[in-house]
Enzyme design. Structure first.
Site, PDB file in Angstrom:
ATOM      1  N   HIS A 368       0.805  -1.211   0.000  1.00  0.00           N
ATOM      2  CA  HIS A 368       0.000   0.000   0.000  1.00  0.00           C
ATOM      3  C   HIS A 368       0.842   1.267   0.000  1.00  0.00           C
ATOM      4  O   HIS A 368       0.320   2.383  -0.196  1.00  0.00           O
ATOM      5  CB  HIS A 368      -0.936   0.008   1.216  1.00  0.00           C
ATOM      6  CG  HIS A 368      -2.252   0.665   0.977  1.00  0.00           C
ATOM      7  ND1 HIS A 368      -2.517   1.447  -0.133  1.00  0.00           N
ATOM      8  CD2 HIS A 368      -3.410   0.659   1.685  1.00  0.00           C
ATOM      9  CE1 HIS A 368      -3.753   1.881  -0.092  1.00  0.00           C
ATOM     10  NE2 HIS A 368      -4.329   1.429   1.002  1.00  0.00           N
ATOM     11  N   ASP A 372      -1.823   2.308  -4.805  1.00  0.00           N
ATOM     12  CA  ASP A 372      -3.031   2.846  -4.173  1.00  0.00           C
ATOM     13  C   ASP A 372      -4.169   1.837  -4.255  1.00  0.00           C
ATOM     14  O   ASP A 372      -4.227   1.020  -5.181  1.00  0.00           O
ATOM     15  CB  ASP A 372      -3.445   4.156  -4.848  1.00  0.00           C
ATOM     16  CG  ASP A 372      -2.423   5.271  -4.630  1.00  0.00           C
ATOM     17  OD1 ASP A 372      -1.710   5.210  -3.605  1.00  0.00           O
ATOM     18  OD2 ASP A 372      -2.347   6.172  -5.477  1.00  0.00           O
TER      19      ASP A 372
END
Length: 395
Positions: A368, A372
């Protein structure tokens, strides 16, 4: 008589040390040249070393789990006469080596049997002499199926209905220790974002069965993983940030144009990730053949170091045990892993009507920090579209 010192050779790719994964010989054993003597584990692969000379084992560098530097003494042999081998020096120039206490003598066939550390451990637990187990692998290597068949034929695996007590301590070494270290590092360093999507693979399964029915007897069958690999190659063109490595030392993201597809494979020694090189250049049939080849090579330990490193993104599947949802751990330094769950038939509402469809979930994880959530979801949606309309894979 003279002594010959066998030093740990350079195992490639900048390796400076290796862990002793398994001794296949003991102090006091007599071996012939080219007999397997030990398995050494690097960051990339397990490497089986053979005796450079014939002779008796005088001493070894340490116990299983110990680390040995490249160029350091590994084994001292007592030989009939002075033997010259490239890269090895006369023992007079060597530092004194500790001589471990000799353990009980092993069966005479031990040093000559080719198999994996996990099977050797099973053999010790069950009291099986591996010299009596016929091997069907390369050069007579004993595979897991060979060992299980031998146990079944000998009745060794029969369960006894009796109370049991006691415990077994298993030292965490070799590949299992590497797996533990990598999983802990990945989980602690990477903020995983897992995205699960349901996919209707009814049309895909119909196409797969049709194509397989047209194959000649003995030909490589197309698996769902081959179709998924082909779809992944296509969709990564639009999501290059998922086909990447993160170099933490330089704080740099390296996006790869080539797709070196890692295939997470369960083996008798633990989880390995053999690699299909340049998957973007392969046809469906060729990709299916390569997936099968490297998986088999990983299981029978014939895969080379170059086949066990360098993946840019990984596919992982538990096959028929795939469950409904999983949370795959990213294979560092990659930034994404695609997990495949089991395909099952179940009722689905389509256009207001209930139909029986073949449904499968993809459970995928992303780093992450660099991928995204929107992009991760969009990538999986792209895979979903290709797999639900499989004809588009060939356009």
């Amino acid at each position: 008589m003279s002594e010959f010192v066998f030093k740990l050779p350079d195992l490639g790719e900048g390796t400076v040390e290796a862990e002793i994964a398994e001794w296949m010989v003991r102090v006091g054993d007599t071996v012939l040249e080219e007999d397997p003597v030990c398995a050494m584990l690097t960051d990339k692969a397990a490497v089986e070393l053979t005796a450079p000379v014939s002779g008796r084992i005088v001493s070894v560098a340490g116990e299983e789990g110990d680390t040995v530097a490249v160029g350091s003494p590994l084994i001292v042999f007592e030989t009939e006469a002075s033997t010259a081998v490239a890269g090895q020096e006369a023992p007079a120039a060597e530092p004194a080596m500790p001589k471990p206490a000799a353990r009980p003598a092993a069966p005479s066939t031990r040093g000559k049997v080719a198999t994996s550390p996990s099977i050797r451990a099973r053999a010790r637990e069950t009291g099986v002499d591996l010299g009596k187990v016929p091997g069907s692998g390369p050069r007579g290597r004993i595979l897991k199926a060979d060992f299980e068949a031998f146990l079944s034929a000998s009745g060794t695996s029969t369960l006894a209905l009796e109370k049991r007590s006691g415990t077994t301590e298993i030292k965490v070494i070799g590949l299992r220790r590497k797996i533990a270290e990598r999983m802990a590092k990945s989980a602690s360093e990477i903020p995983h974002f897992t995205y699960v999507e349901e996919i209707d693979v009814t049309a895909l399964e119909s196409l797969r069965r049709h194509l397989n029915s047209k194959k000649a007897a003995g030909g490589t069958k197309l698996t769902p993983l081959a179709f998924l690999g082909l779809a992944l190659v296509r969709v990564l063109q639009d999501f290059p940030q998922c086909n990447a490595h993160y170099d933490g030392d330089r704080n740099v993201i390296i996006r790869h144009e080539a797709v070196h597809l890692g295939i997470a494979t369960q083996t008798g020694d633990g989880l390995k990730v053999p690699v299909v090189r340049h998957a973007e250049s392969l046809t469906l049939d060729t990709l299916a053949g390569e997936i099968r080849r490297i998986a088999e090579a990983a299981r029978d330990n014939s895969a080379g170091r170059e086949e066990l490193s360098g993946s840019t993104i990984t596919l992982t599947s538990l096959g028929k045990m795939g469950g409904v949802v999983s949370t795959p751990v990213i294979n560092q330094p990659e930034v994404a892993i695609i997990g495949v769950n089991r395909a099952v038939e179940r009722p689905v509402v389509i256009g207001g009507r209930i139909e029986v469809r073949t449904m499968m979930n993809l459970s995928s994880s992303f780093d992450h920090r660099f991928v995204d959530g929107y992009d991760a979801a969009a990538m999986i949606q792209g895979l979903k579209e290709l797999l639900e309309q499989p004809a588009t894979l060939f356009i």
